[in-house]
Scaffold this active site. Sequence first.
Site, PDB file in Angstrom:
ATOM      1  N   GLN A 149       0.831  -1.199   0.000  1.00  0.00           N
ATOM      2  CA  GLN A 149       0.000   0.000   0.000  1.00  0.00           C
ATOM      3  C   GLN A 149       0.873   1.259   0.000  1.00  0.00           C
ATOM      4  O   GLN A 149       1.855   1.340   0.726  1.00  0.00           O
ATOM      5  CB  GLN A 149      -0.919   0.008   1.221  1.00  0.00           C
ATOM      6  CG  GLN A 149      -2.023  -1.025   1.174  1.00  0.00           C
ATOM      7  CD  GLN A 149      -1.558  -2.438   1.482  1.00  0.00           C
ATOM      8  OE1 GLN A 149      -0.412  -2.660   1.884  1.00  0.00           O
ATOM      9  NE2 GLN A 149      -2.425  -3.406   1.298  1.00  0.00           N
ATOM     10  N   ASP A 151      -9.152  -8.699  -2.123  1.00  0.00           N
ATOM     11  CA  ASP A 151      -8.410  -7.456  -2.392  1.00  0.00           C
ATOM     12  C   ASP A 151      -7.648  -7.617  -3.696  1.00  0.00           C
ATOM     13  O   ASP A 151      -6.410  -7.661  -3.720  1.00  0.00           O
ATOM     14  CB  ASP A 151      -7.457  -7.163  -1.229  1.00  0.00           C
ATOM     15  CG  ASP A 151      -6.749  -5.815  -1.387  1.00  0.00           C
ATOM     16  OD1 ASP A 151      -7.195  -5.005  -2.229  1.00  0.00           O
ATOM     17  OD2 ASP A 151      -5.752  -5.579  -0.686  1.00  0.00           O
ATOM     18  N   GLU A 161      -2.254 -16.165  -2.496  1.00  0.00           N
ATOM     19  CA  GLU A 161      -1.496 -15.193  -3.304  1.00  0.00           C
ATOM     20  C   GLU A 161      -0.765 -15.933  -4.422  1.00  0.00           C
ATOM     21  O   GLU A 161      -0.205 -17.012  -4.189  1.00  0.00           O
ATOM     22  CB  GLU A 161      -0.487 -14.448  -2.429  1.00  0.00           C
ATOM     23  CG  GLU A 161       0.472 -13.536  -3.157  1.00  0.00           C
ATOM     24  CD  GLU A 161      -0.208 -12.495  -4.025  1.00  0.00           C
ATOM     25  OE1 GLU A 161       0.168 -12.381  -5.207  1.00  0.00           O
ATOM     26  OE2 GLU A 161      -1.123 -11.809  -3.522  1.00  0.00           O
ATOM     27  N   CYS A 183      -9.604  -0.582  -5.561  1.00  0.00           N
ATOM     28  CA  CYS A 183      -9.165   0.770  -5.907  1.00  0.00           C
ATOM     29  C   CYS A 183      -9.764   1.221  -7.233  1.00  0.00           C
ATOM     30  O   CYS A 183      -9.368   2.255  -7.774  1.00  0.00           O
ATOM     31  CB  CYS A 183      -7.639   0.855  -5.959  1.00  0.00           C
ATOM     32  SG  CYS A 183      -6.895  -0.220  -7.209  1.00  0.00           S
TER      33      CYS A 183
END
Length: 428
Positions: A235, A328, A285, A355
């Site tokens: 981030q 996410d 991931e 986002c």
Amino acid sequence: MQATKRQVAEGERITLGLTSWGRLGEAMAHEGGRDVFVFGGIPGERVIAEVARVRRKYVGARVVEVLEPSEHRVEPPCPYYGDCTGCQWQHFSYPAQLVAKRDKVVDALIRVGGFTGPPVSEVIPSPQEYGYRNHARFTVGRAGALGFVNRETRRFNRIDQCMLMHSGVNHILAQLQGNCGETTQLSIRSGKETGDFLVQPPMLGRSISVPTGQKSYLDSVDGKSFRVSSPSFFQVNIEQAAEVVRVLRRWLGLNPEQVLLDAYAGVGTFAILLAPYVKKVIAVEESSAAVADAKENTASIGNVEFALGKTEDVLGWLAEKPDVVILDPPRAGCQPQALHSLIKLAPPRVTYVSCDAETLARDLRLLCEGPYTLERVIPLDMFPQTHHVECVALLSYDGPGVQLVLASASPRRRELLSAMCLPFRAAP
């Protein structure tokens, strides 16, 4: 009758009435049958704009004079503003930016998601309007200069100090400026609290006065340190990243009996900061570099396990049903198969961190056409002075509802239904 497209030329100045926001943060106008995207404008203003680029379907322009200003117009503090298009909204007051970002989320949920009266909260402001970024990627121009390229004109602009970056990034930039001719792109990452940094790629020139080529650096969120490798995502606004975690804790009602699945886990930020509140975290991931970082970051934490692979693949064979799921994904959103597999898992609570308001709306539509209800969307301003906005969407499971039954053994039909993210039961 369709309006005739009036020919305009690059460099020409035209008077425009600005009507709305464009997708990339410019104000929009219409001239000669074409959309005109005007950098530095605000809807409701009347301006003189200089044409920067003429495309087949639209025109890109830049405000050179404001004839009728908006009440929300302010003086941009950055000397590069307008030449560098990395910031779109320095001319737009910060309170008005927050309102516009909420409107952008609402618009996407209605237009793309098909929601009526979407439950969108007020935007949570960033504690810092400037100096918040821990990462910059520069283009290298002539004589080794570092800078950014204008989105429309493609003109290179040397940048000696970026107001969005915190002082650690700018300090390294100052030492490298004008000395980077051996590469074409350069990335600087710097931990705001840790003081550690990373510069890639490695450079060997005698004029380079700072270490370069580090494979990783240490950054932190909410007092917790994270190793971040060069290819790994992290981030850029750590204060707002900590706020996202607080929102997740507050809304998910985590307890020590729950299993939490963190999809697209990166270096383990959410997994690590939420692990103390649940029985177990399963972190998914696909980047091997990020998983290596995450395993080191969780070395002292016993209730986090990792699954290396794409979320759409891992969710399909996951043996343990999670109570709570955090999605996410990257800006492009989730693959349909990931959403289909999630619907099959049917966890009671799902949060989607995004986002990009449009890909968020697209994916929420698929989930809410299935067994989920959208409870709340909470926007956070992760990126002040730009049009980007981070969102946390909260969904609850309502039960299976109407079930689609595939009365065929055809693998192709199963593949098509899965690609459309339609939950189904096969009964040949």
